[in-house]
Scaffold this motif. Structure first.
Motif, mmCIF file in Angstrom:
data_model
loop_
_atom_site.group_PDB
_atom_site.id
_atom_site.type_symbol
_atom_site.label_atom_id
_atom_site.label_comp_id
_atom_site.label_asym_id
_atom_site.label_seq_id
_atom_site.Cartn_x
_atom_site.Cartn_y
_atom_site.Cartn_z
ATOM 1 N N LEU A 8 34.110 41.965 39.533
ATOM 2 C CA LEU A 8 34.501 42.677 41.014
ATOM 3 C C LEU A 8 34.859 42.116 42.377
ATOM 4 O O LEU A 8 34.725 40.604 42.325
ATOM 5 N N ALA A 9 35.025 42.699 43.313
ATOM 6 C CA ALA A 9 36.412 42.570 44.280
ATOM 7 C C ALA A 9 35.812 43.042 45.249
ATOM 8 O O ALA A 9 35.268 44.222 45.220
ATOM 9 N N ALA A 10 35.295 42.338 46.529
ATOM 10 C CA ALA A 10 35.156 43.003 47.995
ATOM 11 C C ALA A 10 36.212 43.883 48.135
ATOM 12 O O ALA A 10 37.111 42.808 48.857
ATOM 13 N N GLU A 11 36.444 44.606 48.211
ATOM 14 C CA GLU A 11 37.492 45.778 48.846
ATOM 15 C C GLU A 11 38.184 45.260 50.021
ATOM 16 O O GLU A 11 38.926 45.232 50.576
ATOM 17 N N ASN A 12 36.835 44.442 51.146
ATOM 18 C CA ASN A 12 37.341 44.036 52.092
ATOM 19 C C ASN A 12 37.673 43.337 52.515
ATOM 20 O O ASN A 12 37.474 42.186 53.321
ATOM 21 N N ASN A 13 38.004 42.469 50.979
ATOM 22 C CA ASN A 13 38.301 40.601 51.557
ATOM 23 C C ASN A 13 39.581 40.828 50.256
ATOM 24 O O ASN A 13 39.636 40.364 49.095
ATOM 25 N N ARG A 14 40.600 40.799 51.226
ATOM 26 C CA ARG A 14 41.608 40.622 50.646
ATOM 27 C C ARG A 14 41.910 39.298 49.500
ATOM 28 O O ARG A 14 42.625 39.815 48.500
ATOM 29 N N ARG A 15 42.056 38.355 49.718
ATOM 30 C CA ARG A 15 41.902 36.829 49.190
ATOM 31 C C ARG A 15 41.208 37.718 48.236
ATOM 32 O O ARG A 15 41.540 36.974 46.737
ATOM 33 N N ALA A 16 40.637 38.035 47.984
ATOM 34 C CA ALA A 16 39.076 37.561 47.429
ATOM 35 C C ALA A 16 39.903 38.749 45.998
ATOM 36 O O ALA A 16 39.434 38.712 44.660
ATOM 37 N N ILE A 17 40.452 40.432 46.889
ATOM 38 C CA ILE A 17 40.782 40.942 45.923
ATOM 39 C C ILE A 17 42.843 40.375 45.104
ATOM 40 O O ILE A 17 41.854 40.592 43.612
ATOM 41 N N ALA A 18 43.459 39.886 45.713
ATOM 42 C CA ALA A 18 44.467 39.122 44.686
ATOM 43 C C ALA A 18 43.797 38.036 43.686
ATOM 44 O O ALA A 18 44.109 38.264 42.836
ATOM 45 N N SER A 19 42.810 37.173 43.996
ATOM 46 C CA SER A 19 42.220 36.027 43.485
ATOM 47 C C SER A 19 41.776 37.426 42.026
ATOM 48 O O SER A 19 41.942 36.785 41.615
ATOM 49 N N ALA A 20 41.303 38.546 42.281
ATOM 50 C CA ALA A 20 40.376 38.723 41.192
ATOM 51 C C ALA A 20 41.473 39.097 40.403
ATOM 52 O O ALA A 20 40.927 39.489 38.684
ATOM 53 N N ARG A 21 42.302 39.589 40.997
ATOM 54 C CA ARG A 21 43.706 40.433 40.048
ATOM 55 C C ARG A 21 43.698 39.735 38.748
ATOM 56 O O ARG A 21 44.452 40.149 38.264
ATOM 57 N N THR A 22 44.033 38.437 39.910
ATOM 58 C CA THR A 22 44.798 37.177 38.394
ATOM 59 C C THR A 22 43.683 37.177 38.024
ATOM 60 O O THR A 22 44.049 36.845 36.295
ATOM 61 N N ALA A 23 42.664 36.975 38.049
ATOM 62 C CA ALA A 23 41.698 36.334 37.131
ATOM 63 C C ALA A 23 40.805 37.799 35.794
ATOM 64 O O ALA A 23 41.337 37.341 34.397
ATOM 65 N N HIS A 24 41.311 38.855 36.213
ATOM 66 C CA HIS A 24 41.486 40.169 35.313
ATOM 67 C C HIS A 24 42.537 40.146 34.437
ATOM 68 O O HIS A 24 42.497 40.235 32.876
#
Length: 220
Positions: free
Chosen positions: A158-174
């Motif tokens: 899961l990634a918080a939509e408004n957390n750009r850093r989280a989105i990027a790292s979550a996609r890496t994990a995915h």
């Protein structure tokens, strides 16, 4: 339930309030551990102190994804681990992140970090954050990811939509975890497990219900 560097394990209390009373919840203190092995030992110790029967679902936020993957890799062959949910996961801690955290610790001394998003004191102190990151700096998770993937362990990211850093790292994990599902949480920001604990809990319960016979009533 494994916290990241910026939070204390107490952050999980409000989340777990929404879980069924039959669930056992273990939230080890990962601050003060000198390395990944010590963090894993804290998880094993605390799990042994609570009457929790399999299946076990592991939940982690931010850098907590690193000890979560370590725990799952070490125990996935037992058949006790039924799923892994990672929120805003960070799978690597850089030397730059450690330096920044140490500078903040020197600047603020032993003062507590700002009050957390839930309005309570569930944020770690600056020195605690620096120590947490130092313990995980430079670790490669290739072996752990390989073990979890080979076992076919269900994974949700899961990634918080408004957390750009989280989105990027979550996609890496995915990308690294081949079997993982990936979802963004609409309008969410960093620390959404703290300021929206019931919403966070609902996501956990929905994931558990998908991977345990009879839904969530008997999950641990």
């Amino acid at each position: 339930m494994l916290h990241g560097a910026r939070q204390l394990p107490e952050v999980w209390r409000s989340v777990s309030d929404s879980f069924p009373q039959t669930w056992g919840v273990v939230a080890p203190q990962l601050h003060g551990r000198t390395d990944l092995g010590a963090m894993n030992q804290a998880s094993v110790h605390d799990l042994g102190q609570v009457l929790v029967q399999p299946p076990i679902f592991v939940v982690a936020t931010e850098e907590g994804a690193i000890p979560a993957l370590e725990f799952c890799a070490r125990n996935v062959d037992t058949g006790d681990i039924a799923g892994l949910l990672l929120s805003d996961p960070q799978l690597a801690v850089t030397s730059g992140a450690v330096r920044s955290a140490k500078m903040a610790a020197r600047l603020h001394g032993d003062r507590a970090a700002p009050r957390s998003a839930d309005g309570k004191f569930t944020n770690a102190r600056y020195a605690q954050r620096a120590g947490y990151l130092q313990a995980l700096a430079g670790i490669s998770l290739s072996d752990q990811i390989r073990a979890v993937s080979a076992a076919g362990l269900p994974v949700r990211i899961l990634a918080a939509e408004n957390n750009r850093r989280a989105i990027a790292s979550a996609r890496t994990a995915h990308a690294a975890l081949e079997q993982a599902e990936f979802f963004t949480i609409a309008q969410a920001q960093a620390d959404w497990n703290a300021y929206a604990p019931a919403h966070f809990a609902a996501n956990v319960m929905e994931f558990v219900a998908l991977h345990i016979q009879g839904g969530g009533d008997s999950a641990s």
